[in-house]
Design an enzyme around this catalytic site. Structure first.
Site, PDB file in Angstrom:
ATOM      1  N   ARG A   1       0.815  -1.217   0.000  1.00  0.00           N
ATOM      2  CA  ARG A   1       0.000   0.000   0.000  1.00  0.00           C
ATOM      3  C   ARG A   1       0.847   1.265   0.000  1.00  0.00           C
ATOM      4  NH1 ARG A   1      -5.649  -1.241   2.952  1.00  0.00           N
ATOM      5  NH2 ARG A   1      -5.849  -3.303   2.051  1.00  0.00           N
TER       6      ARG A   1
ATOM      7  N   THR B   1      -9.142  -6.017   0.864  1.00  0.00           N
ATOM      8  CA  THR B   1     -10.384  -5.228   0.850  1.00  0.00           C
ATOM      9  C   THR B   1     -11.410  -5.873  -0.082  1.00  0.00           C
ATOM     10  OG1 THR B   1      -8.992  -3.297   1.215  1.00  0.00           O
ATOM     11  CG2 THR B   1     -11.269  -2.867   0.602  1.00  0.00           C
TER      12      THR B   1
ATOM     13  N   SER C   1     -23.686 -13.743  10.355  1.00  0.00           N
ATOM     14  CA  SER C   1     -22.999 -12.616   9.730  1.00  0.00           C
ATOM     15  C   SER C   1     -22.927 -12.821   8.212  1.00  0.00           C
ATOM     16  CB  SER C   1     -21.588 -12.543  10.338  1.00  0.00           C
ATOM     17  OG  SER C   1     -20.815 -11.561   9.723  1.00  0.00           O
TER      18      SER C   1
ATOM     19  N   HIS D   1     -22.552   3.201   4.846  1.00  0.00           N
ATOM     20  CA  HIS D   1     -22.580   3.784   3.490  1.00  0.00           C
ATOM     21  C   HIS D   1     -23.996   4.186   3.084  1.00  0.00           C
ATOM     22  CE1 HIS D   1     -18.337   3.002   2.777  1.00  0.00           C
ATOM     23  NE2 HIS D   1     -18.542   1.925   3.518  1.00  0.00           N
TER      24      HIS D   1
ATOM     25  N   THR E   1     -21.746   6.018  10.718  1.00  0.00           N
ATOM     26  CA  THR E   1     -20.491   6.766  10.846  1.00  0.00           C
ATOM     27  C   THR E   1     -20.746   8.254  10.634  1.00  0.00           C
ATOM     28  OG1 THR E   1     -18.221   6.945  10.016  1.00  0.00           O
ATOM     29  CG2 THR E   1     -19.892   6.559   8.375  1.00  0.00           C
TER      30      THR E   1
ATOM     31  N   THR F   1     -11.328   5.059  26.617  1.00  0.00           N
ATOM     32  CA  THR F   1     -10.653   5.871  25.599  1.00  0.00           C
ATOM     33  C   THR F   1     -11.174   7.300  25.674  1.00  0.00           C
ATOM     34  OG1 THR F   1     -10.015   5.923  23.267  1.00  0.00           O
ATOM     35  CG2 THR F   1     -12.292   5.367  23.704  1.00  0.00           C
ATOM     36  N   THR F   2     -10.324   8.234  25.297  1.00  0.00           N
ATOM     37  CA  THR F   2     -10.706   9.653  25.340  1.00  0.00           C
ATOM     38  C   THR F   2     -11.839   9.920  24.363  1.00  0.00           C
ATOM     39  OG1 THR F   2      -8.466  10.230  25.945  1.00  0.00           O
ATOM     40  CG2 THR F   2      -9.795  11.992  24.977  1.00  0.00           C
TER      41      THR F   2
ATOM     42  N   LYS G   1     -18.506   9.635   6.584  1.00  0.00           N
ATOM     43  CA  LYS G   1     -18.728   9.514   5.135  1.00  0.00           C
ATOM     44  C   LYS G   1     -19.784  10.537   4.702  1.00  0.00           C
ATOM     45  CE  LYS G   1     -17.012   4.860   5.767  1.00  0.00           C
ATOM     46  NZ  LYS G   1     -15.600   5.090   5.706  1.00  0.00           N
TER      47      LYS G   1
ATOM     48  N   SER H   1     -19.979  -1.508   0.396  1.00  0.00           N
ATOM     49  CA  SER H   1     -19.256  -0.377  -0.186  1.00  0.00           C
ATOM     50  C   SER H   1     -18.376  -0.731  -1.361  1.00  0.00           C
ATOM     51  CB  SER H   1     -18.401   0.286   0.880  1.00  0.00           C
ATOM     52  OG  SER H   1     -17.348  -0.582   1.244  1.00  0.00           O
TER      53      SER H   1
HETATM   54  C1  LIG Z   1     -19.288  -1.109   6.140  1.00  0.00           C
HETATM   55  C2  LIG Z   1     -18.361  -0.304   6.982  1.00  0.00           C
HETATM   56  N1  LIG Z   1     -18.549  -0.297   8.317  1.00  0.00           N
HETATM   57  C3  LIG Z   1     -17.745   0.411   9.127  1.00  0.00           C
HETATM   58  C4  LIG Z   1     -16.701   1.166   8.617  1.00  0.00           C
HETATM   59  C5  LIG Z   1     -15.841   1.954   9.544  1.00  0.00           C
HETATM   60  O1  LIG Z   1     -16.262   3.281   9.553  1.00  0.00           O
HETATM   61  P1  LIG Z   1     -15.243   4.449   9.968  1.00  0.00           P
HETATM   62  O2  LIG Z   1     -14.528   4.853   8.726  1.00  0.00           O
HETATM   63  O3  LIG Z   1     -16.120   5.489  10.555  1.00  0.00           O
HETATM   64  O4  LIG Z   1     -14.323   3.852  10.978  1.00  0.00           O
HETATM   65  C6  LIG Z   1     -16.465   1.195   7.236  1.00  0.00           C
HETATM   66  C7  LIG Z   1     -15.359   1.999   6.689  1.00  0.00           C
HETATM   67  O5  LIG Z   1     -15.167   2.193   5.540  1.00  0.00           O
HETATM   68  C8  LIG Z   1     -17.316   0.430   6.399  1.00  0.00           C
HETATM   69  O6  LIG Z   1     -17.114   0.401   5.084  1.00  0.00           O
END
Ligand SMILES: Cc1ncc(COP(=O)(O)O)c(C=O)c1O
Length: 406
Positions: free
Chosen positions: A23, A365, A139, A219, A247, A279-280, A250, A191
């Protein structure tokens, strides 16, 4: 015997390079107000203007003046950092208000924010799995790494169903112990292929076997539904999903993740998830910007319409040139290359010869052999940018003699 640590690390990196999937992070610096234009800083420090074609800031909200102002104003009022964990000195008005806003956004009792969507999935799924004794998590096989990691950490039994295959899910549910708790975990918009989950059918079968539903709308939030509450909102199914995860990174252009659910579920995760507790908390300014972003995106459906328009147009232009896109109904435009080395080569040519930035997407990925370029048009990609991109791709496809769509 002495262990050669250098050899171990160097061999691992050599293997990655040989496979063509080492990468390289391109240094892309965005300019406020000019997205999708940005400055590319190459390895020699030479700067050039490029157009970003692979950002997940799907609506350009990271540069929206309302969002930027909310961020800056909050920094000026309360300073830069949160100052502690949520439990010890790190909860502010901004955090509380953002959680209220997100709960309202998805029409749920409560919400909980995390430092990222990744952490939200990891914390929520692992905590639920530990909490529900003898639980089985069902899952989807294409679920994101963060869900897989959450499920692994929860240490419960897991059952993987074929991607989007409700019959297979039902088969697995039917053959599982009816006495134990169950969670069905899936995404709304996948995604990498940009395909949608059959949410209604999944809910139906989950309810039939008394399983909780856990939906990753990462997404989808901001992008689907009249208020931007995701694909589940668009389909009128929000109230039937037990836990929605999203999230802020995005559709809302910032950083941070969240879950929304009934009070008791949110409260259990708030009270027992180590990744939330130890965590903070997010900087208050980020929470302030997120409040502004969520409100703006919710109230401006025209942003979503502009996004769909751009995605449709780009797909149409690519289909006209027989470029091998993966067809879908979403805002994501994946273009199949099927080779990691060629994928990187195309990305380099686009960057160096056409000032177009799109990152190659390789294993893990996506599966090996399904390497691709993943284009994410935004409302800010005008017709000229679309045409420039497709012309460049067409030329490259000719020069490299790449396979076209059948
Ligand atoms: C399906 C999915 N869930 C969770 C996440 C993680 O989200 P974040 O980027 O907010 O950590 C991603 C990140 O691309 C994602 O594609």
């Amino acid at each position: 015997m002495s262990i050669n640590y250098d050899l171990i690390f160097n061999n691992a990196l050599k293997d990655l390079r040989q496979e063509g999937r080492y990468r390289v992070f391109n240094n892309i610096t965005r300019k406020k107000g000019e997205f999708p234009k940005a400055v590319y800083n190459d390895q020699y420090g030479i700067k050039s203007d490029v157009t970003i074609w692979c950002s997940n800031d799907y609506l350009g909200m990271g540069q929206n003046p309302l969002v930027v102002d909310a961020f800056v104003n909050a920094v000026n009022l309360v300073g830069a950092g949160a100052g502690g964990t949520r439990n010890i000195s790190g909860t502010s008005n901004y955090h509380v208000e953002l959680e209220r806003e997100l709960a309202k956004f998805h029409n749920k009792d409560g919400a909980l924010i995390f430092t990222s969507g990744y952490i939200a999935n990891e914390c929520a799924l692992s905590t639920l799995a530990k909490f529900l004794k003898n639980c089985i998590i069902f899952s989807d096989e294409n679920n994101h790494a963060s869900m897989i990691e959450g499920i692994r950490k929860g240490n419960s039994e897991k059952s993987i169903w074929k991607h989007n295959d409700v019959e297979h899910l039902e088969h697995l549910l039917k053959n599982s112990n009816p006495e134990v708790p169950k969670i069905v975990a899936f995404e709304s918009v996948y995604s990498m292929d940009g395909d949608f989950a059959p949410i209604e059918e999944i809910i139906k079968v989950s309810k039939k076997y008394n399983a909780l539903t856990y939906l990753d709308e990462v997404h989808g939030v901001g992008l689907y539904g009249k208020n931007g509450g995701g694909l589940s909102e668009h389909l009128g199914l929000t109230s039937q999903i037990d836990i929605i995860e999203g999230t802020l990174a995005k559709g809302f252009g910032l950083m941070g993740g969240y879950i929304t659910a009934k009070y008791n579920i949110v409260d259990v995760i708030r009270s027992f998830a180590p990744g939330f507790i130890f965590t903070t908390s997010l900087p208050p300014s980020l929470a302030a910007a997120a409040i502004a972003s969520v409100r703006h995106v919710k109230n401006n459906h025209s942003l979503r319409e502009a996004l769909y328009n751009r995605a449709e147009k780009l797909k149409k232009l690519m289909v006209e040139r027989n470029l091998p896109i993966i067809k879908n109904n979403s805002h994501i435009v994946p273009l199949l290359v099927k080779d990691p080395v060629i994928c990187k080569e195309i990305s380099d040519i686009l960057l160096n010869e056409y000032s177009i930035y799109v990152q190659p997407i390789n294993y893990p990925t996506v599966p090996r052999g399904l390497e691709r370029l993943r284009f994410t048009p935004t409302p800010l990609h005008d017709d000229l940018k679309l045409e420039t991109l497709v012309n460049a791709l067409d030329k490259i496809w000719k020069e490299l003699k790449l396979a076209r769509a059948a």
